[in-house]
Scaffold this motif. Structure first.
Motif: not given
Length: 170
Positions: A88-94
């Motif tokens: 989720q963290l990576l998705a929000v960052k992207n």
């Protein structure tokens, strides 16, 4: 009003990671509410109130820069968070990066391709009362970016915080 620290920590789990970051997230959440309010006022019915639209756009620009930096910090210290949060963290960052890069660096995300500097800072979607931000060739919904960030932050539980920010440097 919160009765004790445990209750406060349950409602604000990011304080276990960083008091500073938690405070910045609070500011971002307040700003997000103001942006939504200004977007709603920009389309009072028929027509468009440019004053509120301009204010929402300016606030969204600052919000995007701040939100990206907080998420980038969390991603850089991802060992401080449970594995449940990593995707989720990576998705929000992207997603934030897609909106941020054209606004902050005037280039397409992950490419050394410039975004025209004689463009409008955003476009808008009358039907959805929304700002379209990021790459003018592939814009994203401002409301959706705000919502995704909020949903991610509110999904974080106390047990997701494994250690403090400072401990990620060890």
């Amino acid at each position: 009003m919160l009765d004790n620290f445990e209750e406060f920590e349950q409602k604000n789990p990011l304080v276990r990671f960083s008091w500073y970051l938690n405070g910045r997230i609070f500011v971002l959440n307040q700003l997000s509410s103001e942006i939504i309010e200004n977007l709603n006022k920009a389309w009072p019915g028929k027509g468009l109130c440019v004053e509120f639209l301009q204010k929402a756009e300016s606030q969204l620009w600052f919000w995007t820069l701040g939100a990206y930096e907080m998420i980038r910090t969390m991603d850089q210290a991802k060992t401080c968070f449970s594995c449940r949060l990593h995707p989720q963290l990576l998705a929000v960052k992207n997603r934030l990066s897609t909106a941020r890069m054209p606004a902050a660096k005037m280039e397409v995300r992950s490419k050394k391709t410039p975004i025209a500097s004689d463009r409008s800072p955003c476009d808008f979607d009358n039907q959805n009362r929304d700002l379209l931000i990021g790459d003018p060739e592939n814009p994203v919904s401002g409301r959706d970016v705000l919502k995704e960030f909020s949903q991610f932050i509110s999904s974080i539980r106390l047990e997701d915080i494994l250690k403090r920010h400072e401990d990620s440097y060890c």
